[in-house]
Design an enzyme around this catalytic site. Structure first.
Site, PDB file in Angstrom:
ATOM      1  N   GLU A 315       9.671  -7.968  -1.061  1.00  0.00           N
ATOM      2  CA  GLU A 315       8.276  -8.190  -0.739  1.00  0.00           C
ATOM      3  C   GLU A 315       7.695  -9.227  -1.703  1.00  0.00           C
ATOM      4  OE1 GLU A 315       4.272  -5.334  -0.414  1.00  0.00           O
ATOM      5  OE2 GLU A 315       5.853  -4.867  -1.861  1.00  0.00           O
ATOM      6  N   LYS A 379       3.668  -5.369   8.261  1.00  0.00           N
ATOM      7  CA  LYS A 379       3.624  -4.003   7.753  1.00  0.00           C
ATOM      8  C   LYS A 379       2.561  -3.202   8.491  1.00  0.00           C
ATOM      9  CE  LYS A 379       3.159  -1.336   3.469  1.00  0.00           C
ATOM     10  NZ  LYS A 379       2.839  -1.378   2.019  1.00  0.00           N
ATOM     11  N   CYS A 434       7.720  -1.540   1.026  1.00  0.00           N
ATOM     12  CA  CYS A 434       7.120  -0.884  -0.136  1.00  0.00           C
ATOM     13  C   CYS A 434       6.853   0.599   0.147  1.00  0.00           C
ATOM     14  CB  CYS A 434       5.854  -1.625  -0.550  1.00  0.00           C
ATOM     15  SG  CYS A 434       5.280  -1.191  -2.213  1.00  0.00           S
TER      16      CYS A 434
END
Length: 566
Positions: A315, A379, A434
């Protein structure tokens, strides 16, 4: 001759005779109190337990239980303390008033979450960390009150208590503002024999199992304190059951076989003095990743390293938006040079406004040799107070970082990304960016969508040198077992790791170092039982708690009509 029972308090004897302490006849109100006293006496007689702990002892149990839970997680990894922490709260709340149960739960939550979340203060500051810890602790406080009501008779109820734990963790995972499912019980068990249960009943069910073991330990303690020589059976039986529940999941098979893929994971670290203020010159981070990938390509050409089938960056690996009309061509050119040099697909993360002037998205891009950009993913599950800022005017008073955090735009589809491997084989990646790896639905959706390899690109640069990175890695290890998939956990600053489907780490980096991991990972498509059972654990727990909560009401109705059973 029948054996005499345990001593019965005088007020209970008077209640049985229907007289008050001065010999006066009891009023209806007093009769009701006498009925409650009789019920308490019967419970004492039934369980043979000595006097219950006072409220100070209960609060101390809650405090110690929180410490035990904190130490169960990385970087202490004393996994067996997780059931001990649950046992402490079970004992603290059994027979307690609801306010005492709530206070014990609050202390447990504060001594659990406050030291565990210290990494949150790295850039956000102490007020934000304390607010986060206090908000998280309110959930164990509610659990403590609930357990006090469910265990009002004074005896620990292991199954009911475990179900209540499941509901508490579920509530933390979805509320407020989307929830924060970090530090769930199951995520403490990456090195535990109980980990195998995750593939059968999912992480949620593993949490139930941990709390159940804790409830049995608490019941064993109560049994050891029982009167009149009845303690040994009441201590040994639940203790033996707890041992079985801890050991038995180790027998669950964890298959790792499957077609393999050579995966390279690049950890670029951050330059000295660089942080989430993005103080370095734009393009600095991207240069670190293109440079390390070109070094990898040189090692392959020299024969020193095997050729990777897939290269993964984390990321935020690109700090230039590849889709931006201005800097996008520069970013794309640099990425394509590295991709062509290594002659393998490169999957990387970065923020992008998707060629518009609106809000940015946290995205993953795949680039193919000689072709360029192929697939993208946005995301879906954004972290509250990290990627979206609820209550911004209020939270602004807690941290100067608030206005540096832009509200990102969530994606709308699961992170299923098909990528052709170096040799042309189609490989389906399941992306969890994440904190998404902690979200049950995010992982389940990509597995149902056909993911053969789970990829967790993350940064962790916000959280300094605390335990956040190893806590994060432990979640990925648990997920590997839960779904029977290899996991590539790729961090900007570490800790990065390549994980086999049985949860073992095949390659791992240190934190805040530059490194490239290279290993063969199994590709698997077989579904574990957790895919089917996972969604039913919370409804099942809710049913158990609802039935248990209804029992005292039935008992009260029976007492009023004089039909209670012996």
């Amino acid at each position: 001759m029948t054996a005499a029972g345990p001593p019965v308090p005088g007020d209970v004897l008077r209640a049985r005779r229907g007289t008050a302490p001065g010999g006066r006849a009891l009023t209806d109100e007093a009769s009701s109190g006498a009925a409650r006293a009789r019920r308490r006496a019967r419970r004492v007689e039934a369980h043979g337990v000595s006097a219950a702990p006072g409220w100070v002892a209960r609060l101390l149990l809650g405090l110690l239980g929180g410490v035990a839970l904190w130490l169960a997680f990385p970087g202490y990894d004393v996994w067996w303390l997780a059931p001990v922490g649950c046992a402490a709260l079970a004992l603290a709340t059994a027979g307690a008033r609801p306010w005492v149960g709530a206070a014990a739960g609050l202390l447990l939550g504060l001594t659990w979450f406050a030291p565990m979340f210290t990494w949150a203060a790295t850039y956000a500051g102490a007020p934000a960390w304390l607010a986060m810890s206090l908000l998280s602790a309110l959930y164990p406080a509610a659990l403590g009150a609930l357990l006090a009501g469910l265990q009002r008779g004074g005896a620990v109820r292991p199954v009911v208590g475990a179900a209540a734990w499941v509901l508490m963790e579920w509530a933390r995972s979805v509320t407020p503002f989307g929830g924060f499912p970090w530090a769930r019980l199951g995520f403490s068990q990456a090195d535990s024999p109980m980990l195998g249960a995750a593939s059968v009943v999912a992480v949620t069910g593993l949490g139930f199992l941990i709390a159940l073991v804790g409830g049995l330990l608490a019941l064993s303690v109560q049994g050891a304190r029982a009167r009149e020589g009845r303690g040994w059976p009441r201590m040994v039986t639940p203790l033996g059951a707890a041992v079985v529940l801890v050991v038995a999941p180790a027998l669950v098979p964890r298959p790792v076989s499957g077609e393999t893929l050579t995966v390279a994971a690049v950890q670029g670290d951050i330059p000295e003095g660089y942080d989430r203020t993005l103080s370095a010159d734009p393009g600095t981070m991207l240069a670190r990743y293109t440079g390390r990938t070109e070094d990898l390509a040189a090692g392959v050409r020299s024969g020193a390293l095997p050729a990777p089938d897939l290269v993964l960056w984390p990321e935020g690996a690109t700090d230039l938006d590849p889709l931006d009309p201005g800097v996008g061509p520069v970013a794309e050119a640099r990425i394509r040079v590295a991709t062509d040099a290594v002659d393998a697909p490169v999957v990387l993360g970065g923020l992008s406004r998707r060629a518009g002037a609106g809000a940015a998205a946290n995205m993953v891009f795949s680039y193919l040799p000689d072709q360029g950009l192929d697939q993208t993913y946005r995301k879906v599950y954004l972290a509250p107070f990290g990627e979206v800022m609820p209550l911004r005017p209020l939270v602004r008073h807690l941290s100067p970082w608030v206005d540096r955090i832009e509200d990102l735009v969530p994606g709308e589809r699961p992170g299923v990304m098909p990528v052709p491997a170096r040799d042309g084989r189609p490989v389906v990646l399941g992306l969890a960016v994440c904190f998404e790896v902690a979200v049950d639905r995010a992982l389940r959706d990509v597995v149902i969508g056909g993911a053969e390899l789970l990829v967790v690109p993350t940064s962790n640069a916000w959280f300094g040198r605390g335990d956040q990175s190893v806590q994060h890695l432990a979640i990925s290890r648990v997920r590997a077992v839960e779904y029977g998939r290899s996991v590539a956990h790729v961090s900007n600053v570490g800790v990065s790791a390549l994980i086999a489907p049985d949860g073992t780490v095949t390659e791992r980096t240190a934190a805040f170092t530059e490194a490239t991991l290279l290993a063969r990972l199994s590709l698997r498509t077989e579904a574990t039982l957790a895919v089917s059972t996972g969604p039913w654990v919370v409804p099942g727990a809710a049913a158990i708690v609802a039935l248990a909560a209804a029992q005292p009401r039935r008992s009260r109705r029976q007492d009023r009509t004089g039909t209670h059973s012996s």
